[in-house]
Design an enzyme around this catalytic site. Structure first.
Site, mmCIF file in Angstrom:
data_model
loop_
_atom_site.group_PDB
_atom_site.id
_atom_site.type_symbol
_atom_site.label_atom_id
_atom_site.label_comp_id
_atom_site.label_asym_id
_atom_site.label_seq_id
_atom_site.Cartn_x
_atom_site.Cartn_y
_atom_site.Cartn_z
ATOM 1 N N LYS A 146 0.824 -1.206 0.000
ATOM 2 C CA LYS A 146 0.000 0.000 0.000
ATOM 3 C C LYS A 146 0.861 1.260 0.000
ATOM 4 O O LYS A 146 0.575 2.225 -0.718
ATOM 5 C CB LYS A 146 -0.930 0.002 1.215
ATOM 6 C CG LYS A 146 -2.061 -1.009 1.144
ATOM 7 C CD LYS A 146 -2.889 -0.967 2.412
ATOM 8 C CE LYS A 146 -4.039 -1.959 2.374
ATOM 9 N NZ LYS A 146 -4.842 -1.915 3.622
ATOM 10 N N ALA A 167 -1.074 1.313 6.438
ATOM 11 C CA ALA A 167 -1.354 0.316 7.469
ATOM 12 C C ALA A 167 -2.240 -0.774 6.896
ATOM 13 O O ALA A 167 -3.002 -0.547 5.951
ATOM 14 C CB ALA A 167 -2.033 0.963 8.672
ATOM 15 N N ASP A 168 -2.120 -1.958 7.485
ATOM 16 C CA ASP A 168 -3.032 -3.042 7.104
ATOM 17 C C ASP A 168 -3.348 -3.860 8.348
ATOM 18 O O ASP A 168 -2.469 -4.127 9.170
ATOM 19 C CB ASP A 168 -2.426 -3.947 6.040
ATOM 20 C CG ASP A 168 -3.464 -4.925 5.506
ATOM 21 O OD1 ASP A 168 -4.298 -4.506 4.681
ATOM 22 O OD2 ASP A 168 -3.472 -6.088 5.952
ATOM 23 N N THR A 169 -4.612 -4.254 8.459
ATOM 24 C CA THR A 169 -5.076 -4.999 9.628
ATOM 25 C C THR A 169 -5.587 -6.374 9.212
ATOM 26 O O THR A 169 -6.385 -6.490 8.283
ATOM 27 C CB THR A 169 -6.197 -4.220 10.346
ATOM 28 O OG1 THR A 169 -5.689 -2.945 10.764
ATOM 29 C CG2 THR A 169 -6.694 -4.981 11.562
ATOM 30 N N ALA A 217 -0.061 -3.861 10.761
ATOM 31 C CA ALA A 217 1.293 -3.502 10.334
ATOM 32 C C ALA A 217 1.312 -2.058 9.862
ATOM 33 O O ALA A 217 0.363 -1.594 9.227
ATOM 34 C CB ALA A 217 1.763 -4.427 9.214
#
Length: 212
Positions: free
Chosen positions: A56, A78-80, A115
């Site tokens: 991203k 960010a990634d969840t 992250a």
């Protein structure tokens, strides 16, 4: 004295923007980075979160520079990922997916990995991975059906949004609440401050804005 860098948030998520605003940060640019979030074969949840945050950030940086801005900006992405053991739960797009997620989470513990990736203008990369453990109460059929009817689950990792109605399902949380929402604030502030972004710039004005 060096000028302050701009900040690009690589997201279209109103939740992540609201979290940044909560700690006095208003990014100069919002550049949504739509990427393929399909896990690779046998990919572990934490690896997926890190890989997607990286992807991203790189995607948003490329889009911004191709559009003629952001050459001197920091990029935050960010990634969840929600997981039960090694099983990665989807971002629920249908009621059936959300129902399956809720029935799996009912009465048991799961983990949420968020992250963070920050890209600097010079090409350096800074990363953090935040893990939070959550336990849900045992959900009744009525509770599941009522939650599904709310549609709050739509496009949420694991089929729920802890900042909404599903907060009533949480028995225990160990880790970062804001990380579960989508952006761990302590780690985000530390990463940005470490790269020269004036995280605390607006804090001095908060007492005036809040009427204190």
């Amino acid at each position: 004295m060096a000028s302050r860098p701009d900040l690009i948030l690589a997201s279209a998520s109103p939740r992540r923007l609201a979290l940044l605003n909560q700690i006095g940060i208003d990014p100069e640019h919002l550049v949504p980075a739509h990427v393929d979030e399909t896990p690779e074969k046998a990919e572990l949840p934490r690896k997926l979160a890190v890989r997607l945050a990286d992807l991203k950030a790189l995607t948003a940086q490329h889009k911004a520079r191709s559009a003629g801005f952001g050459a001197d900006a920091l990029v935050l992405a960010a990634d969840t990922v929600v997981a039960v053991g090694r099983r990665i739960l989807p971002k629920a797009e249908t009621m059936e997916e959300a129902s399956e997620c809720l029935r799996l989470l009912s009465g048991r513990s799961h983990r949420v990995f968020t992250a963070l990736t920050v890209l600097t203008p010079s090409g350096a990369k800074r990363q953090r991975l935040v893990e939070t453990r959550i336990r849900f109460k045992r959900l009744s059929t009525r509770e599941i059906e009522a939650y599904l009817a709310s549609a709050e689950w739509r496009d949420k990792a694991g089929g729920y949004a802890i900042q909404g109605i599903a907060g009533a399902f949480v028995v225990k949380l160990v880790g970062s609440y804001s990380g579960v929402v989508g952006l761990p604030l302590m780690e985000t502030a530390a990463l940005l401050a470490g790269e020269g972004y004036p995280v605390h710039f607006n804090w001095l004005n908060q007492s005036t804005l809040s009427g204190v």
